[in-house]
Design a protein around this motif. Structure first.
Motif, PDB file in Angstrom:
ATOM      1  N   ALA A   1      12.709  31.589   8.838  1.00 26.87           N
ATOM      2  CA  ALA A   1      11.554  32.173   9.519  1.00 26.87           C
ATOM      3  C   ALA A   1      11.953  33.468  10.237  1.00 26.87           C
ATOM      4  CB  ALA A   1      10.967  31.170  10.506  1.00 26.87           C
ATOM      5  N   LEU A   2      13.146  33.458  10.834  1.00 25.43           N
ATOM      6  CA  LEU A   2      13.649  34.674  11.489  1.00 25.43           C
ATOM      7  C   LEU A   2      13.868  35.785  10.460  1.00 25.43           C
ATOM      8  CD1 LEU A   2      14.916  36.414  13.698  1.00 25.43           C
ATOM      9  CD2 LEU A   2      17.016  35.062  13.501  1.00 25.43           C
ATOM     10  N   ALA A   3      14.454  35.426   9.316  1.00 23.46           N
ATOM     11  CA  ALA A   3      14.698  36.417   8.265  1.00 23.46           C
ATOM     12  C   ALA A   3      13.369  37.012   7.774  1.00 23.46           C
ATOM     13  CB  ALA A   3      15.451  35.775   7.097  1.00 23.46           C
ATOM     14  N   ALA A   4      12.371  36.145   7.609  1.00 24.39           N
ATOM     15  CA  ALA A   4      11.066  36.626   7.138  1.00 24.39           C
ATOM     16  C   ALA A   4      10.477  37.614   8.145  1.00 24.39           C
ATOM     17  CB  ALA A   4      10.115  35.446   6.933  1.00 24.39           C
ATOM     18  N   GLU A   5      10.492  37.245   9.439  1.00 25.53           N
ATOM     19  CA  GLU A   5       9.898  38.149  10.434  1.00 25.53           C
ATOM     20  C   GLU A   5      10.676  39.457  10.512  1.00 25.53           C
ATOM     21  OE1 GLU A   5       8.833  36.387  14.232  1.00 25.53           O
ATOM     22  OE2 GLU A   5       8.474  38.382  15.081  1.00 25.53           O
ATOM     23  N   ALA A   6      11.992  39.357  10.380  1.00 25.13           N
ATOM     24  CA  ALA A   6      12.811  40.579  10.396  1.00 25.13           C
ATOM     25  C   ALA A   6      12.445  41.477   9.217  1.00 25.13           C
ATOM     26  CB  ALA A   6      14.294  40.204  10.347  1.00 25.13           C
TER      27      ALA A   6
ATOM     28  N   ARG B   1      19.014  43.953   9.691  1.00 28.83           N
ATOM     29  CA  ARG B   1      20.211  44.655   9.250  1.00 28.83           C
ATOM     30  C   ARG B   1      21.098  43.714   8.432  1.00 28.83           C
ATOM     31  NH1 ARG B   1      21.174  46.895  14.289  1.00 28.83           N
ATOM     32  NH2 ARG B   1      22.560  45.151  14.724  1.00 28.83           N
ATOM     33  N   ILE B   2      21.300  42.507   8.938  1.00 31.69           N
ATOM     34  CA  ILE B   2      22.139  41.526   8.227  1.00 31.69           C
ATOM     35  C   ILE B   2      21.496  41.143   6.890  1.00 31.69           C
ATOM     36  CG2 ILE B   2      23.077  39.178   8.335  1.00 31.69           C
ATOM     37  CD1 ILE B   2      23.233  39.548  11.413  1.00 31.69           C
ATOM     38  N   LEU B   3      20.180  40.940   6.930  1.00 31.61           N
ATOM     39  CA  LEU B   3      19.444  40.545   5.719  1.00 31.61           C
ATOM     40  C   LEU B   3      19.606  41.583   4.618  1.00 31.61           C
ATOM     41  CD1 LEU B   3      17.260  38.604   4.437  1.00 31.61           C
ATOM     42  CD2 LEU B   3      15.545  40.155   5.376  1.00 31.61           C
TER      43      LEU B   3
ATOM     44  N   GLU C   1      23.799  32.017  14.495  1.00 32.08           N
ATOM     45  CA  GLU C   1      25.081  32.385  15.098  1.00 32.08           C
ATOM     46  C   GLU C   1      25.378  33.880  14.912  1.00 32.08           C
ATOM     47  OE1 GLU C   1      27.879  29.440  14.561  1.00 32.08           O
ATOM     48  OE2 GLU C   1      29.118  30.332  16.164  1.00 32.08           O
ATOM     49  N   ARG C   2      25.285  34.338  13.672  1.00 35.27           N
ATOM     50  CA  ARG C   2      25.604  35.746  13.400  1.00 35.27           C
ATOM     51  C   ARG C   2      24.615  36.701  14.035  1.00 35.27           C
ATOM     52  NH1 ARG C   2      27.302  37.559   7.460  1.00 35.27           N
ATOM     53  NH2 ARG C   2      27.137  39.583   8.497  1.00 35.27           N
ATOM     54  N   VAL C   3      23.329  36.334  13.951  1.00 37.53           N
ATOM     55  CA  VAL C   3      22.313  37.225  14.520  1.00 37.53           C
ATOM     56  C   VAL C   3      22.485  37.317  16.034  1.00 37.53           C
ATOM     57  CG1 VAL C   3      19.845  37.599  14.859  1.00 37.53           C
ATOM     58  CG2 VAL C   3      20.690  36.798  12.642  1.00 37.53           C
TER      59      VAL C   3
ATOM     60  N   ALA D   1      10.631  40.923  25.341  1.00 35.52           N
ATOM     61  CA  ALA D   1      10.192  41.758  24.206  1.00 35.52           C
ATOM     62  C   ALA D   1      11.350  42.593  23.675  1.00 35.52           C
ATOM     63  CB  ALA D   1       9.041  42.663  24.630  1.00 35.52           C
ATOM     64  N   GLU D   2      12.183  43.028  24.601  1.00 34.29           N
ATOM     65  CA  GLU D   2      13.318  43.864  24.215  1.00 34.29           C
ATOM     66  C   GLU D   2      14.362  43.042  23.464  1.00 34.29           C
ATOM     67  OE1 GLU D   2      16.577  46.183  26.749  1.00 34.29           O
ATOM     68  OE2 GLU D   2      14.497  46.497  27.422  1.00 34.29           O
ATOM     69  N   VAL D   3      14.631  41.852  23.970  1.00 36.03           N
ATOM     70  CA  VAL D   3      15.582  40.960  23.295  1.00 36.03           C
ATOM     71  C   VAL D   3      15.070  40.640  21.904  1.00 36.03           C
ATOM     72  CG1 VAL D   3      16.681  38.694  23.349  1.00 36.03           C
ATOM     73  CG2 VAL D   3      16.338  39.956  25.487  1.00 36.03           C
ATOM     74  N   ARG D   4      13.773  40.327  21.828  1.00 37.21           N
ATOM     75  CA  ARG D   4      13.154  39.979  20.550  1.00 37.21           C
ATOM     76  C   ARG D   4      13.326  41.121  19.545  1.00 37.21           C
ATOM     77  NH1 ARG D   4       9.542  35.829  19.519  1.00 37.21           N
ATOM     78  NH2 ARG D   4       8.698  36.077  17.424  1.00 37.21           N
ATOM     79  N   ALA D   5      13.082  42.346  20.018  1.00 35.06           N
ATOM     80  CA  ALA D   5      13.213  43.508  19.128  1.00 35.06           C
ATOM     81  C   ALA D   5      14.657  43.668  18.664  1.00 35.06           C
ATOM     82  CB  ALA D   5      12.734  44.781  19.846  1.00 35.06           C
ATOM     83  N   ALA D   6      15.593  43.461  19.573  1.00 29.84           N
ATOM     84  CA  ALA D   6      17.014  43.601  19.215  1.00 29.84           C
ATOM     85  C   ALA D   6      17.422  42.528  18.206  1.00 29.84           C
ATOM     86  CB  ALA D   6      17.878  43.500  20.478  1.00 29.84           C
ATOM     87  N   VAL D   7      16.909  41.318  18.409  1.00 28.79           N
ATOM     88  CA  VAL D   7      17.230  40.219  17.487  1.00 28.79           C
ATOM     89  C   VAL D   7      16.663  40.525  16.097  1.00 28.79           C
ATOM     90  CG1 VAL D   7      16.724  37.804  16.952  1.00 28.79           C
ATOM     91  CG2 VAL D   7      17.432  38.441  19.271  1.00 28.79           C
ATOM     92  N   LEU D   8      15.413  40.976  16.064  1.00 29.35           N
ATOM     93  CA  LEU D   8      14.796  41.262  14.760  1.00 29.35           C
ATOM     94  C   LEU D   8      15.515  42.403  14.066  1.00 29.35           C
ATOM     95  CD1 LEU D   8      11.031  40.797  15.652  1.00 29.35           C
ATOM     96  CD2 LEU D   8      12.403  39.380  14.101  1.00 29.35           C
TER      97      LEU D   8
END
Lengths: 201, 201
Positions: free
Chosen positions: A64-69, A29-31, A42-44, A17-24
């Motif tokens: 999909a990652l960008a959308a969830e973020a 931030r990048i988005l 790669e960048r995320v 859960a913690e990794v997921r939160a950090a990734v999002l």
């Protein structure tokens, strides 16, 4: 074991859960900073201190990652005030949305996400089901309270009101591609509440 | 020399305007039938009986060609009736737009064009300047007549009315990704004209 203890055990052991939160957080931030094209696994992974393999496992595509973020980052926007005055609350909520688009840099990423969703059925589904429709439902809930209190007509279509407020902003952003700012907000709300026809005298 | 005489002289000699019209017609047909991805210079040239070189000379990209073909095909939609009754004319015009989207197969190509425009600045400019903003201006003209006749309030914002009618449809089509049909039309018009608040008694 506390969460911080888990962190101290080293990167490889962070709870999912913690990794997921950090990734999002990193993806969001990048988005917002560099746009949708910049959100690559790669960048995320590099910015979140996680492995690319993890990202491939959890998200079908960078889109999909960008959308969830984006959903995660804009969650605060979902809070709908209830001061008892529907006009004031609509102005507050819609104003926050326009500021988020126009002053917090969300305008580009939102356009790119909705744009990409028109060409990608998975992203369209994620955007609609995880963000756009739940947002509409939340607004409709607040409108329903106002309707029960007699601040909206009994036969008012609450979804149409949402279309005429948030939809109007998206119309300018995506379709007309014309600029706008918060000066539009009160006008939109007053038109939605009182209409364009002369008032009955 | 008549136009048909020019045609009889053989493909290579057709006047440019005629070739252009044939290309746009073919591109529009392909766009509405098979979607934006299918609009390639190769297919359009083959279907229009023109050369690919000509297409490369006239359009910077297949996207720009698809956009112009869409404008050409949807031109009839721009006619705005003036029966003297703004409510009736809005219902007619917006109804034609919704039928065009939902019953003539334009829904997919329109979504794809607007979607691609979010990721392509040239297409965005073409779409906005050649189609979306001129359409809004045409609607605003009809609304202005109604305003002068006292059918709309003197302080009504005509652009906001456009946002709240056509923008509402685009909102469902592009952002919410929910289905709708012509049953929405009268409701949208009545909300735009009379608002959602209880009428003054």
């Amino acid at each position: 074991m506390s969460e911080s203890a888990a962190v101290r055990r080293g990167r490889g052991r962070r709870p999912a859960a913690e990794v997921r939160a950090a990734v999002l957080e990193a993806a969001g931030r990048i988005l917002l900073r560099d746009g949708m094209q910049a959100v690559t696994f790669e960048r995320v992974a590099a910015e979140a201190g996680s492995s690319k393999t993890t990202l491939y496992k959890w998200w079908p595509s960078p889109g999909a990652l960008a959308a969830e973020a984006y959903f995660t980052h804009s969650r605060a926007l979902l809070d709908f005030p209830d001061t008892g005055d529907i006009r004031a609350d609509l102005v507050t909520q819609l104003g926050a949305f326009v500021r988020w688009l126009k002053e917090s840099g969300a305008e580009g990423p939102v356009s790119q996400l909705v744009g990409a969703a028109q060409l990608d059925a998975d992203l369209a589904r994620a955007w609609s089901q995880s963000y756009a429709v739940p947002r509409r439902d939340l607004a409709a809930e607040r409108l329903r309270i106002a309707q029960r209190q007699g601040q909206l007509r009994a036969d008012a279509d609450l979804h149409v009101i949402v279309d005429q407020l948030w939809g109007a902003c998206y119309h300018r952003l995506l379709v007309l591609k014309v600029d706008f700012d918060t000066s539009i907000v009160e006008r939109l709300v007053d038109h939605a509440l009182y209409g364009a026809a002369p008032r009955a005298t």
